[in-house]
Design a protein around this motif. Structure first.
Motif, PDB file in Angstrom:
ATOM      1  N   LYS A   1      60.596  30.889  15.386  1.00 14.56           N
ATOM      2  CA  LYS A   1      59.457  30.614  16.271  1.00 14.56           C
ATOM      3  C   LYS A   1      59.707  29.343  17.086  1.00 14.56           C
ATOM      4  CE  LYS A   1      55.336  31.144  14.437  1.00 14.56           C
ATOM      5  NZ  LYS A   1      54.071  30.806  13.712  1.00 14.56           N
ATOM      6  N   ILE A   2      60.327  28.361  16.456  1.00 13.70           N
ATOM      7  CA  ILE A   2      60.599  27.087  17.121  1.00 13.70           C
ATOM      8  C   ILE A   2      61.524  27.292  18.318  1.00 13.70           C
ATOM      9  CG2 ILE A   2      61.781  24.865  16.832  1.00 13.70           C
ATOM     10  CD1 ILE A   2      60.726  25.316  13.739  1.00 13.70           C
ATOM     11  N   TYR A   3      62.547  28.135  18.140  1.00 14.59           N
ATOM     12  CA  TYR A   3      63.493  28.367  19.242  1.00 14.59           C
ATOM     13  C   TYR A   3      62.810  29.007  20.443  1.00 14.59           C
ATOM     14  CZ  TYR A   3      67.426  26.997  16.316  1.00 14.59           C
ATOM     15  OH  TYR A   3      68.297  26.272  15.542  1.00 14.59           O
ATOM     16  N   SER A   4      61.818  29.867  20.195  1.00 13.66           N
ATOM     17  CA  SER A   4      61.114  30.480  21.330  1.00 13.66           C
ATOM     18  C   SER A   4      60.289  29.428  22.081  1.00 13.66           C
ATOM     19  CB  SER A   4      60.233  31.636  20.852  1.00 13.66           C
ATOM     20  OG  SER A   4      59.136  31.170  20.111  1.00 13.66           O
ATOM     21  N   TYR A   5      59.672  28.507  21.342  1.00 16.29           N
ATOM     22  CA  TYR A   5      58.931  27.415  21.989  1.00 16.29           C
ATOM     23  C   TYR A   5      59.884  26.548  22.810  1.00 16.29           C
ATOM     24  CZ  TYR A   5      54.497  27.944  19.390  1.00 16.29           C
ATOM     25  OH  TYR A   5      53.299  28.388  18.885  1.00 16.29           O
ATOM     26  N   LEU A   6      61.006  26.194  22.197  1.00 16.38           N
ATOM     27  CA  LEU A   6      61.971  25.306  22.855  1.00 16.38           C
ATOM     28  C   LEU A   6      62.521  25.921  24.133  1.00 16.38           C
ATOM     29  CD1 LEU A   6      64.029  23.849  19.885  1.00 16.38           C
ATOM     30  CD2 LEU A   6      62.718  22.545  21.566  1.00 16.38           C
ATOM     31  N   GLY A   7      62.814  27.224  24.089  1.00 12.43           N
ATOM     32  CA  GLY A   7      63.381  27.887  25.260  1.00 12.43           C
ATOM     33  C   GLY A   7      62.477  27.769  26.474  1.00 12.43           C
ATOM     34  N   ARG A   8      61.163  27.916  26.245  1.00 16.68           N
ATOM     35  CA  ARG A   8      60.208  27.835  27.362  1.00 16.68           C
ATOM     36  C   ARG A   8      60.188  26.438  27.975  1.00 16.68           C
ATOM     37  NH1 ARG A   8      57.054  31.201  23.896  1.00 16.68           N
ATOM     38  NH2 ARG A   8      55.768  29.459  23.157  1.00 16.68           N
ATOM     39  N   GLN A   9      60.197  25.416  27.097  1.00 21.24           N
ATOM     40  CA  GLN A   9      60.092  24.048  27.614  1.00 21.24           C
ATOM     41  C   GLN A   9      61.417  23.535  28.174  1.00 21.24           C
ATOM     42  OE1 GLN A   9      57.407  22.515  28.202  1.00 21.24           O
ATOM     43  NE2 GLN A   9      55.960  23.766  27.042  1.00 21.24           N
ATOM     44  N   ALA A  10      62.530  24.039  27.640  1.00 19.70           N
ATOM     45  CA  ALA A  10      63.842  23.572  28.119  1.00 19.70           C
ATOM     46  C   ALA A  10      64.012  23.836  29.610  1.00 19.70           C
ATOM     47  CB  ALA A  10      64.953  24.241  27.318  1.00 19.70           C
ATOM     48  N   GLN A  11      63.406  24.903  30.119  1.00 18.86           N
ATOM     49  CA  GLN A  11      63.522  25.226  31.547  1.00 18.86           C
ATOM     50  C   GLN A  11      62.958  24.118  32.429  1.00 18.86           C
ATOM     51  OE1 GLN A  11      65.286  27.901  32.561  1.00 18.86           O
ATOM     52  NE2 GLN A  11      65.643  28.113  30.360  1.00 18.86           N
ATOM     53  N   ARG A  12      61.952  23.400  31.893  1.00 23.61           N
ATOM     54  CA  ARG A  12      61.329  22.331  32.685  1.00 23.61           C
ATOM     55  C   ARG A  12      62.299  21.194  32.979  1.00 23.61           C
ATOM     56  NH1 ARG A  12      55.905  20.496  29.846  1.00 23.61           N
ATOM     57  NH2 ARG A  12      55.994  19.013  31.591  1.00 23.61           N
ATOM     58  N   LYS A  13      63.298  21.026  32.097  1.00 23.35           N
ATOM     59  CA  LYS A  13      64.247  19.925  32.291  1.00 23.35           C
ATOM     60  C   LYS A  13      65.001  20.048  33.606  1.00 23.35           C
ATOM     61  CE  LYS A  13      65.528  17.168  29.736  1.00 23.35           C
ATOM     62  NZ  LYS A  13      65.167  15.740  29.578  1.00 23.35           N
ATOM     63  N   HIS A  14      65.114  21.266  34.114  1.00 27.43           N
ATOM     64  CA  HIS A  14      65.869  21.480  35.354  1.00 27.43           C
ATOM     65  C   HIS A  14      65.043  21.141  36.593  1.00 27.43           C
ATOM     66  CE1 HIS A  14      69.007  23.340  32.958  1.00 27.43           C
ATOM     67  NE2 HIS A  14      68.083  24.087  32.378  1.00 27.43           N
ATOM     68  N   GLN A  15      63.725  21.048  36.437  1.00 25.80           N
ATOM     69  CA  GLN A  15      62.863  20.722  37.579  1.00 25.80           C
ATOM     70  C   GLN A  15      62.256  19.326  37.504  1.00 25.80           C
ATOM     71  OE1 GLN A  15      61.929  24.035  36.033  1.00 25.80           O
ATOM     72  NE2 GLN A  15      63.510  24.882  37.366  1.00 25.80           N
ATOM     73  N   GLU A  16      62.070  18.793  36.280  1.00 30.88           N
ATOM     74  CA  GLU A  16      61.328  17.536  36.116  1.00 30.88           C
ATOM     75  C   GLU A  16      62.252  16.446  35.580  1.00 30.88           C
ATOM     76  OE1 GLU A  16      57.575  18.106  34.022  1.00 30.88           O
ATOM     77  OE2 GLU A  16      57.644  20.247  34.520  1.00 30.88           O
ATOM     78  N   THR A  17      62.416  15.409  36.342  1.00 30.08           N
ATOM     79  CA  THR A  17      63.358  14.344  35.952  1.00 30.08           C
ATOM     80  C   THR A  17      62.786  13.432  34.873  1.00 30.08           C
ATOM     81  OG1 THR A  17      62.512  12.994  37.762  1.00 30.08           O
ATOM     82  CG2 THR A  17      64.500  14.302  38.202  1.00 30.08           C
ATOM     83  N   ASP A  18      61.437  13.352  34.778  1.00 32.11           N
ATOM     84  CA  ASP A  18      60.846  12.425  33.802  1.00 32.11           C
ATOM     85  C   ASP A  18      60.304  13.167  32.583  1.00 32.11           C
ATOM     86  OD1 ASP A  18      58.675  13.663  34.925  1.00 32.11           O
ATOM     87  OD2 ASP A  18      57.444  11.850  35.054  1.00 32.11           O
ATOM     88  N   PHE A  19      60.875  14.327  32.264  1.00 27.28           N
ATOM     89  CA  PHE A  19      60.423  15.121  31.129  1.00 27.28           C
ATOM     90  C   PHE A  19      61.367  14.913  29.942  1.00 27.28           C
ATOM     91  CE2 PHE A  19      60.421  19.462  29.010  1.00 27.28           C
ATOM     92  CZ  PHE A  19      59.253  19.230  28.299  1.00 27.28           C
ATOM     93  N   THR A  20      60.809  14.584  28.766  1.00 29.15           N
ATOM     94  CA  THR A  20      61.595  14.296  27.571  1.00 29.15           C
ATOM     95  C   THR A  20      61.264  15.313  26.488  1.00 29.15           C
ATOM     96  OG1 THR A  20      61.542  11.935  28.105  1.00 29.15           O
ATOM     97  CG2 THR A  20      62.168  12.525  25.850  1.00 29.15           C
ATOM     98  N   LEU A  21      62.308  15.895  25.909  1.00 30.00           N
ATOM     99  CA  LEU A  21      62.136  16.955  24.918  1.00 30.00           C
ATOM    100  C   LEU A  21      62.760  16.520  23.587  1.00 30.00           C
ATOM    101  CD1 LEU A  21      60.990  19.808  24.538  1.00 30.00           C
ATOM    102  CD2 LEU A  21      63.159  20.718  25.403  1.00 30.00           C
ATOM    103  N   VAL A  22      61.929  16.489  22.540  1.00 30.02           N
ATOM    104  CA  VAL A  22      62.347  15.980  21.231  1.00 30.02           C
ATOM    105  C   VAL A  22      62.141  17.054  20.173  1.00 30.02           C
ATOM    106  CG1 VAL A  22      61.919  14.209  19.459  1.00 30.02           C
ATOM    107  CG2 VAL A  22      61.649  13.645  21.906  1.00 30.02           C
TER     108      VAL A  22
END
Length: 447
Positions: free
Chosen positions: A60-81
């Motif tokens: 389940k965690i990997y599905s959540y991460l996949g959705r948010q990881a896409q934001r890293k390509h558009q948002e320079t001030d986005f941090t994913l932990v």
């Protein structure tokens, strides 16, 4: 980062320890100037605090991460932990699978979140999974509840159950000092909390790593001694604790719970299996006879005590006859509630490598049969509450009926009754129980 948009969101998977860790991380982030947002899509810093107890939780965690990881390509001030047990287990493998991650951090590093993030903001990608000494809690947690507070008393676990990944991901046992625990409890009491739940992966191991003995040579720092030490903190009216281990559960602890009026007569003691050969294969270190003896002692001192536990079905090699032994134990003891699970092979655990795995179909069938019995026995145990007046600590509004508030009786049964949450939250009130169900109660306030 843009100072106007320092918003964070933490999504928590798994156990009470993870929830407590998330509260501490929230406190650290707010100390750093971040504000909490309910919507992860509005946050420019997201933490997924992960659980690896069962495979479905991990996926389940990997599905959540996949959705948010896409934001890293558009948002320079986005941090994913990613923090927690999956982070500890996978380490750098997580970065290879999801290169957009900024920080991968194991549970032992929770209190270092601020310094790790400073390295991230300086342009680094960080993996923090090395074993370290957990330094004392110095940041006030951002507690989810305003009524009941988690208080960690021991981190890690030294047990080596053959199915369990926890010792690998949470590290060795490390007890907090009695003084620091009491200071935190005094602080939550000043903040108006009425209840504390003392947390440990194996709470009965508390103090084994602290030096000091009595004149008779007994360890000075046992969990029982800690209960006596913190019991009289003014303002705290209820004390709970979890999770206990049958191997270390003592009559002295039972007597303390009986003698200390603030300690709730509720015991969560996992048994995992009712069959001795399966318990031996699990390396649990006790027999079902030992477990039954503990429960009989509890009921000798406190006949009305609430007993809950954990059970696993479909452990490698479990026969139908051995599963029946688990059903017999559940039937004989009559738990108030039981957390049940089908065995799930976990990475780097001995049982995952055994060739006598049980089929998913058989595990599912056994789980269904166990849950059916659990519900029947819990309904029977609920009957003792009918027409009794119970003291209920009001925690929140009933989400299914906003004219009702909900809270828990001392035995931890969820209880609903008519009332206004704005005036009643945090109060302990007498409630006459008028309806009983397997896992909850309904009543009327007694004026």
């Amino acid at each position: 980062m843009n100072e106007k948009k320092r918003l964070y969101n933490i999504t928590t998977f798994g156990c009470q320890m993870n929830k407590a860790d998330s509260e501490r991380m929230g406190g650290i982030l707010e100390n750093m100037g971040f504000e909490f947002t309910e919507d992860p899509n509005n946050a420019n810093l997201i933490v997924y605090n992960t659980c690896t107890i069962r495979d479905n939780a991990e996926q389940k965690i990997y599905s959540y991460l996949g959705r948010q990881a896409q934001r890293k390509h558009q948002e320079t001030d986005f941090t994913l932990v990613v923090s927690g047990c999956v982070a500890q287990q996978e380490g750098e493998n997580l970065l290879r699978r999801i290169p957009e991650l900024d920080l991968v951090m194991g549970p032992q590093h929770v209190n270092r979140l601020d310094s790790l993030l400073e390295q991230v903001f300086a342009g680094n990608q960080i993996v923090a999974t090395e074993p370290i000494h957990i330094y004392e809690d110095i940041t006030k947690p951002r507690r989810e509840s305003k009524v009941s507070a988690w208080v960690n008393i021991i981190y890690g676990c030294n047990e080596r159950c053959t199915y369990c990944v926890v010792p690998n991901v949470r590290g060795v046992e490390q007890s907090r000092t009695p003084e620091s625990i009491k200071a935190e409890i005094e602080e939550v009491a000043r903040q108006g909390y009425k209840e504390v739940t003392l947390l440990g992966q194996n709470i009965d191991a508390y103090g084994r790593d602290l030096e000091g003995t009595t004149e008779t040579g007994r360890n000075l720092y046992t969990f029982t001694d800690l209960l006596y030490y913190i019991h009289d903190v003014e303002g705290i009216e209820r004390i709970r604790f979890a999770t206990s281990h049958p191997r270390y559960f003592t009559e002295r602890l039972i007597k303390a719970c009986h003698e200390l009026p603030k300690v709730c007569e509720h015991f969560h003691i996992p048994f995992q299996s009712g069959d001795n050969d399966i318990l031996k294969a699990m390396k649990r270190g006790y027999t079902h006879e030992r477990y039954r003896h503990i429960i009989s002692l509890i009921r000798h001192y406190m006949p009305d005590a609430s007993v809950t536990g954990d059970a696993i079905v479909g452990f490698p090699g479990e026969t139908e006859a051995q599963f029946q032994n688990t059903l017999s134990l559940v039937n004989d003891i009559g738990f108030d509630q039981l957390n049940t699970a089908a065995y799930s092979p976990r990475p780097n655990t001995p049982a995952a490598l055994w060739d006598n795995q049980i089929s998913e179909q058989e595990k599912s069938d056994r789980l269904q049969r166990l849950n059916h019995l659990v519900s029947i026995k819990a309904a029977e145990k609920s009957q003792r509450y009918l027409n009794r007046v119970e003291r209920v600590l009001v925690e929140d509004v009933n989400p299914k009926d906003t004219s009702q508030v909900m809270g828990r009786v001392e035995g931890n049964r969820l209880t609903f009754f008519k009332g206004d949450i704005t005036s009643l939250k945090g109060k302990i009130l007498p409630v006459k129980i008028t309806q009983v169900r397997s896992f909850s109660l309904t009543g009327e306030r007694v004026f």
